[in-house]
Write a protein that holds these residues in place. Structure first.
Motif, short mmCIF file in Angstrom:
data_model
loop_
_atom_site.label_atom_id
_atom_site.label_comp_id
_atom_site.label_asym_id
_atom_site.label_seq_id
_atom_site.Cartn_x
_atom_site.Cartn_y
_atom_site.Cartn_z
N ARG A 1 -3.86 -3.30 -8.32
CA ARG A 1 -3.89 -3.96 -7.02
C ARG A 1 -2.73 -4.92 -6.98
N ILE A 2 -2.80 -5.81 -8.05
CA ILE A 2 -1.93 -7.18 -8.09
C ILE A 2 -0.68 -6.82 -8.94
N ALA A 3 0.34 -6.96 -8.46
CA ALA A 3 1.79 -6.38 -8.97
C ALA A 3 2.00 -7.47 -10.14
N PRO B 1 0.78 -1.11 -0.11
CA PRO B 1 0.08 0.13 -0.06
C PRO B 1 0.86 1.28 -0.12
N HIS B 2 2.11 1.15 0.17
CA HIS B 2 2.89 2.48 0.47
C HIS B 2 3.42 2.73 -0.98
N VAL B 3 3.11 1.94 -2.21
CA VAL B 3 3.57 2.13 -3.61
C VAL B 3 2.37 3.18 -3.94
N PRO B 4 2.87 4.54 -4.34
CA PRO B 4 1.64 5.31 -4.88
C PRO B 4 0.96 4.57 -6.38
N ASP B 5 -0.01 5.17 -6.28
CA ASP B 5 -0.93 4.62 -7.78
C ASP B 5 -0.21 5.17 -9.05
N SER B 6 0.46 6.18 -9.04
CA SER B 6 1.27 6.87 -10.12
C SER B 6 2.58 5.92 -10.41
N GLN B 7 2.96 5.14 -9.52
CA GLN B 7 4.13 4.39 -9.89
C GLN B 7 3.77 3.07 -10.11
N ARG B 8 2.42 2.61 -10.21
CA ARG B 8 2.11 1.20 -10.31
C ARG B 8 1.72 0.83 -11.88
#
Ligand code: FNR
Length: 371
Positions: free
Chosen positions: A125-127, A114-121
């Motif tokens: 949700r699933i990596a 949850p610490h990974v901001p949306d802008s960096q995904r």
């Protein structure tokens, strides 16, 4: 006056807890490659400094694909032992005992931290593999998604199950190498073991699904495997979701029945939580101590297994009354400890107990001096 029960030592097998307050396991999403590091040492050490009797290290995966997120810890290799042993060594120096929660996240694995901001995904949700995920290697008792945005699991094969059981044993061996005092098996919150227990997520037709005896089989095999590597004189805890809070799901009666079976194979304490397999569909009280009735159900049964109560407990007097009423043997707090690292010291003061302050801090209340 008699010592409050909260501050009365408790001995389980060869381990004596100086009091009955423990830090509930809490994910920090702060590992790289599953390796616990100085963050975890600093974070958990403060509770030991300030008087907790037990500190439980967060859900720690026994296999890489058993991590809840890409940044969750593991104990599938020897490098992962080093910082865990540092936590154990430091906490022991302060008189606290240390547990680790061994886990496999099953179909609820492989998320972004949850610490990974949306802008960096690269995905919501699933990596994906490019971000360190394993979306093609998510296992569950049955190929049923936890919910719409969850990973797509495959049905675990008998080989997968045997490998998971063996991995719990290896992680228990490493837990002993790290000088930990307690192993807690994570059988709650919709992760792999809980998915096998619940008829809502386990639709298997082999000997791991169907009847109560079949659904509990993987947990019994895991406990027996762990006990082969975890010394006789060290306690074994199991955290359970005592109810699914859902129609047709696992119930407190199932938990009472399971607790007796677990006690017979060397489990010392049931850590009583609830929920997580599916969204809540039955009435949930959302009151302080909402899981205490489930712990109480076990205490009132003909099992002599010990229990811990957790969930919405924040007040020292409430914690003490749960113990006084015989509804649990140990109290765990989660979020209250994130808000206040001094919770135990303040509870001691509130209940009229003197707690030891570390020698390094004894000048706090004295006149300043030059050295
Ligand atoms: C949790 N919880 C949790 N439970 C568990 O069994 N393993 C875990 O790793 C985690 N991780 C976790 C992270 C964070 C940030 C929170 C807040 C909670 C659940 C926790 O241990 C506890 O059971 C609940 O938070 C309810 O207790 P409190 O917080 O009301 O005292």
């Amino acid at each position: 006056a008699a010592l409050p029960l909260l501050f009365t030592p408790l001995t389980i097998r060869g381990v004596t807890f100086k009091n009955r307050v423990g830090v509930s396991p809490m994910c920090m999403y702060s590992c790289v490659d599953g390796v616990i590091n100085v963050w975890h040492v600093a974070h958990l050490s403060q509770y030991a400094i300030h008087g907790a009797g037990l500190v439980i290290i967060e859900a720690t995966a026994v296999q890489p694909n058993g991590r809840i997120s890409t940044h969750c810890p593991g104990l599938w290799n020897d490098d992962q032992i080093i910082a865990i042993k540092a936590i154990a060594d430091f906490c022991h120096s302060q008189g606290a005992k240390v547990a680790i929660q061994l886990a496999h996240a099953g179909r609820a694995a492989g998320y972004y931290s949850p610490h990974v901001p949306d802008s960096q995904r690269l995905a919501p949700r699933i990596a994906p593999i490019e971000d360190g995920g394993w979306p093609d290697n998510i296992i569950a008792p049955s190929a049923i998604k936890a919910w719409e945005t969850a990973a797509d699991p495959r049905e675990a094969s008998l080989d997968d199950i045997a490998a998971v059981v063996a991995a719990f044993g290896s992680a228990a061996r490493r837990s002993h190498d790290a000088d930990l005092d307690v192993v807690e098996i994570h059988g709650a919150h919709g992760y792999l073991i809980n998915e096998f227990l619940s008829p809502l997520s386990n639709k298997r037709t082999d000997h791991y699904g169907g009847s109560f005896e079949n659904r509990i089989r993987i947990l019994l095999e895991i406990c027996q495997e762990v006990r082969k590597f975890w010394p006789e004189d060290k306690p074994l805890f199991v955290r359970l979701s005592c109810t699914d809070w859902a129609e047709g799901g696992w119930t407190s009666e199932d938990t009472v029945r399971l607790a007796k079976v677990l006690e017979a194979i060397g489990v010392d304490l049931i850590d009583c939580s609830s929920g997580g397999v599916v969204p809540i569909t039955t009435d949930h009280p959302h009151l302080p101590g909402w899981n205490v009735p489930f712990s109480d159900d076990i205490k009132k049964s003909d099992s002599t297994v010990l229990t811990a109560a957790v969930g919405g407990i924040t007040e020292p007097q409430h914690a003490e009354s749960i113990l006084q009423d015989g509804k649990a043997d140990m109290i765990l707090l989660g979020r209250a400890f994130l808000r206040d690292q001094m919770w135990v010291a303040k509870a001691a003061a509130a209940l009229g107990v003197a707690v030891q302050v570390p020698v390094q801090y004894r000048r706090a209340g004295k006149a300043p001096s030059r050295t």
